[in-house]
Design a protein around this motif. Structure first.
Motif, PDB file in Angstrom:
ATOM      1  N   LEU A  30       0.824  -1.211   0.000  1.00 38.78           N
ATOM      2  CA  LEU A  30       0.000   0.000   0.000  1.00 38.78           C
ATOM      3  C   LEU A  30       0.860   1.264   0.000  1.00 38.78           C
ATOM      4  CD1 LEU A  30      -2.801  -1.108   2.483  1.00 38.78           C
ATOM      5  CD2 LEU A  30      -3.010  -0.776   0.011  1.00 38.78           C
ATOM      6  N   VAL A  31       1.930   1.256   0.791  1.00 34.79           N
ATOM      7  CA  VAL A  31       2.838   2.403   0.817  1.00 34.79           C
ATOM      8  C   VAL A  31       3.502   2.562  -0.549  1.00 34.79           C
ATOM      9  CG1 VAL A  31       5.017   3.274   1.778  1.00 34.79           C
ATOM     10  CG2 VAL A  31       3.261   2.362   3.293  1.00 34.79           C
ATOM     11  N   ASN A  32       3.931   1.464  -1.147  1.00 35.55           N
ATOM     12  CA  ASN A  32       4.563   1.521  -2.463  1.00 35.55           C
ATOM     13  C   ASN A  32       3.590   2.060  -3.507  1.00 35.55           C
ATOM     14  OD1 ASN A  32       6.952   0.806  -4.135  1.00 35.55           O
ATOM     15  ND2 ASN A  32       5.408  -0.431  -5.182  1.00 35.55           N
ATOM     16  N   GLU A  33       2.352   1.627  -3.443  1.00 38.94           N
ATOM     17  CA  GLU A  33       1.339   2.108  -4.383  1.00 38.94           C
ATOM     18  C   GLU A  33       1.160   3.625  -4.257  1.00 38.94           C
ATOM     19  OE1 GLU A  33      -3.384   1.597  -4.463  1.00 38.94           O
ATOM     20  OE2 GLU A  33      -2.311  -0.280  -4.809  1.00 38.94           O
ATOM     21  N   GLN A  34       1.109   4.115  -3.027  1.00 42.55           N
ATOM     22  CA  GLN A  34       0.968   5.554  -2.806  1.00 42.55           C
ATOM     23  C   GLN A  34       2.182   6.314  -3.333  1.00 42.55           C
ATOM     24  OE1 GLN A  34      -1.633   7.386  -1.883  1.00 42.55           O
ATOM     25  NE2 GLN A  34      -0.389   9.194  -2.233  1.00 42.55           N
ATOM     26  N   LEU A  35       3.366   5.781  -3.104  1.00 40.06           N
ATOM     27  CA  LEU A  35       4.577   6.431  -3.604  1.00 40.06           C
ATOM     28  C   LEU A  35       4.590   6.468  -5.128  1.00 40.06           C
ATOM     29  CD1 LEU A  35       7.258   5.003  -1.145  1.00 40.06           C
ATOM     30  CD2 LEU A  35       6.417   7.360  -1.273  1.00 40.06           C
ATOM     31  N   GLU A  36       4.115   5.409  -5.765  1.00 38.63           N
ATOM     32  CA  GLU A  36       4.040   5.380  -7.228  1.00 38.63           C
ATOM     33  C   GLU A  36       3.079   6.452  -7.744  1.00 38.63           C
ATOM     34  OE1 GLU A  36       3.111   1.358  -8.291  1.00 38.63           O
ATOM     35  OE2 GLU A  36       5.175   0.689  -8.016  1.00 38.63           O
ATOM     36  N   VAL A  37       1.964   6.651  -7.053  1.00 38.20           N
ATOM     37  CA  VAL A  37       1.006   7.690  -7.442  1.00 38.20           C
ATOM     38  C   VAL A  37       1.652   9.070  -7.308  1.00 38.20           C
ATOM     39  CG1 VAL A  37      -1.146   8.838  -6.764  1.00 38.20           C
ATOM     40  CG2 VAL A  37      -1.059   6.349  -6.923  1.00 38.20           C
ATOM     41  N   GLU A  38       2.332   9.300  -6.183  1.00 33.60           N
ATOM     42  CA  GLU A  38       2.987  10.589  -5.971  1.00 33.60           C
ATOM     43  C   GLU A  38       4.075  10.836  -6.999  1.00 33.60           C
ATOM     44  OE1 GLU A  38       4.249  11.247  -1.925  1.00 33.60           O
ATOM     45  OE2 GLU A  38       2.383  10.429  -1.141  1.00 33.60           O
ATOM     46  N   LEU A  39       4.830   9.798  -7.337  1.00 32.89           N
ATOM     47  CA  LEU A  39       5.879   9.925  -8.345  1.00 32.89           C
ATOM     48  C   LEU A  39       5.285  10.279  -9.705  1.00 32.89           C
ATOM     49  CD1 LEU A  39       8.824   9.730  -9.200  1.00 32.89           C
ATOM     50  CD2 LEU A  39       8.495   7.256  -9.479  1.00 32.89           C
ATOM     51  N   ALA A  40       4.205   9.621 -10.074  1.00 41.47           N
ATOM     52  CA  ALA A  40       3.545   9.915 -11.351  1.00 41.47           C
ATOM     53  C   ALA A  40       3.042  11.355 -11.370  1.00 41.47           C
ATOM     54  CB  ALA A  40       2.390   8.942 -11.580  1.00 41.47           C
ATOM     55  N   GLN A  41       2.514  11.841 -10.248  1.00 43.15           N
ATOM     56  CA  GLN A  41       2.048  13.224 -10.174  1.00 43.15           C
ATOM     57  C   GLN A  41       3.202  14.204 -10.327  1.00 43.15           C
ATOM     58  OE1 GLN A  41       0.051  13.103  -6.387  1.00 43.15           O
ATOM     59  NE2 GLN A  41      -1.914  12.517  -7.286  1.00 43.15           N
ATOM     60  N   LEU A  42       4.320  13.908  -9.692  1.00 39.56           N
ATOM     61  CA  LEU A  42       5.495  14.769  -9.815  1.00 39.56           C
ATOM     62  C   LEU A  42       6.043  14.761 -11.240  1.00 39.56           C
ATOM     63  CD1 LEU A  42       7.372  14.003  -6.487  1.00 39.56           C
ATOM     64  CD2 LEU A  42       6.392  16.185  -7.181  1.00 39.56           C
ATOM     65  N   GLN A  43       6.080  13.577 -11.852  1.00 38.81           N
ATOM     66  CA  GLN A  43       6.560  13.485 -13.232  1.00 38.81           C
ATOM     67  C   GLN A  43       5.655  14.274 -14.168  1.00 38.81           C
ATOM     68  OE1 GLN A  43       6.747   9.200 -13.459  1.00 38.81           O
ATOM     69  NE2 GLN A  43       8.970   9.191 -13.212  1.00 38.81           N
TER      70      GLN A  43
END
Length: 60
Positions: A30-43
C-alpha cells in the motif's frame, strides 16, 4: 541501505504488524502504491513545467 539496516527495517515493520508477515507485506504494498502515485504526479508536473527547482516538502 546495507543488509543490516534492511534486516532491522524488516523486523520493525513486522513488529508494527504484530508479527503478521502478510499484514506487513500488505502495508508495504500500500505504501509503495501511494509512492508510485505521488511519483507519477510529480513526473506529470515536471513534464508540464509546473515544477522547477528544488522543493522544500518531502514525499516520505
Amino acid at each position: 541501505m546495507n543488509s543490516g539496516l534492511h534486516e532491522t527495517a524488516i523486523d520493525e515493520i513486522v513488529a508494527r504488524c504484530n508479527g503478521d508477515i502478510r499484514g506487513a507485506l500488505k502495508a508495504l504494498l500500500l505504501v509503495n502504491e501511494q509512492l508510485e502515485v505521488e511519483l507519477a504526479q510529480l513526473q506529470a508536473a515536471v513534464a508540464h513545467g509546473r515544477l522547477t527547482g528544488p522543493r522544500r516538502s518531502v514525499l516520505h
